[in-house]
Design an enzyme around this catalytic site. Structure first.
Site, mmCIF file in Angstrom:
data_model
loop_
_atom_site.group_PDB
_atom_site.id
_atom_site.type_symbol
_atom_site.label_atom_id
_atom_site.label_comp_id
_atom_site.label_asym_id
_atom_site.label_seq_id
_atom_site.Cartn_x
_atom_site.Cartn_y
_atom_site.Cartn_z
ATOM 1 N N CYS A 261 60.589 42.144 117.576
ATOM 2 C CA CYS A 261 62.044 41.950 117.631
ATOM 3 C C CYS A 261 62.736 42.864 116.624
ATOM 4 O O CYS A 261 63.790 43.436 116.907
ATOM 5 C CB CYS A 261 62.410 40.492 117.380
ATOM 6 S SG CYS A 261 62.123 39.404 118.798
ATOM 7 N N ASP B 61 52.122 52.977 119.863
ATOM 8 C CA ASP B 61 51.362 52.098 118.979
ATOM 9 C C ASP B 61 51.079 52.824 117.670
ATOM 10 O O ASP B 61 50.715 54.008 117.646
ATOM 11 C CB ASP B 61 50.046 51.680 119.650
ATOM 12 C CG ASP B 61 49.417 50.464 118.980
ATOM 13 O OD1 ASP B 61 49.390 49.391 119.598
ATOM 14 O OD2 ASP B 61 48.958 50.602 117.811
ATOM 15 N N THR C 176 47.613 39.992 117.989
ATOM 16 C CA THR C 176 48.017 40.020 116.582
ATOM 17 C C THR C 176 49.532 39.933 116.417
ATOM 18 O O THR C 176 50.001 39.522 115.351
ATOM 19 C CB THR C 176 47.505 41.289 115.874
ATOM 20 O OG1 THR C 176 48.000 42.439 116.566
ATOM 21 C CG2 THR C 176 45.980 41.319 115.853
ATOM 22 N N HIS D 203 53.627 41.779 124.922
ATOM 23 C CA HIS D 203 53.586 43.237 125.026
ATOM 24 C C HIS D 203 52.448 43.665 125.925
ATOM 25 O O HIS D 203 51.421 42.990 126.016
ATOM 26 C CB HIS D 203 53.471 43.895 123.651
ATOM 27 C CG HIS D 203 52.305 43.423 122.819
ATOM 28 N ND1 HIS D 203 52.326 42.229 122.129
ATOM 29 C CD2 HIS D 203 51.088 43.972 122.575
ATOM 30 C CE1 HIS D 203 51.185 42.071 121.486
ATOM 31 N NE2 HIS D 203 50.404 43.110 121.745
#
Ligand code: AMP
Ligand code: ZN
Length: 113
Positions: free
Chosen positions: A7, A30, A94, A99
């Site tokens: 977020c 990533d 994690t 996602h």
């Protein structure tokens, strides 16, 4: 969710390398890539994981799966790619914001567990 890493990335509070954005979806590279191309695609509205998808909110998942092939084409993943979503502790999730990983750019290992 004020305490959620993704977020904060969506809100620009934490920097990221953005590859795509629209009104519903944000995609970024990533930070610890596991393949030459490793992109995360997330809904802007916080959901914890796949486990939080319902009939009421699943349209964003359909939209994500429209966006994924567009990103893959942009990234030149002509030989294919993998889409992964880790859900919960046993899967090694994690970051508790739904996602989808896009992994590609080389032949990927096939182990599933
Ligand atoms: P998962 O283990 O499926 O929950 O995936 C979380 C992913 O987020 C991992 O692949 C991390 O490398 C990635 N990640 C963690 N922090 C960041 C960040 N600040 N920017 C980009 N990716 C991140
Ligand atoms: Zn979140």
């Amino acid at each position: 969710m004020s305490d959620c890493l993704f977020c904060k990335i969506i809100g620009g509070e934490i920097p990221s390398t953005k590859v795509y954005e629209d009104e519903l979806v944000f995609a970024f590279r990533d930070i610890a890539p596991m393949a030459p191309t490793h992109i995360l695609v997330v809904p802007k509205a916080h959901l914890d994981s796949v486990d939080a998808v319902t009939a009421e909110n699943s349209s964003v998942v359909a939209h994500i799966f429209e966006v994924i092939p567009r990103i893959a084409r942009e990234e030149g993943l002509v030989n294919g790619y993998r889409v992964v979503s880790n859900c919960g502790a046993d899967a090694g999730q994690t970051v508790k914001h739904l996602h989808f990983h896009i992994l590609g750019g080389k032949p990927l290992a096939v182990e599933m567990a």
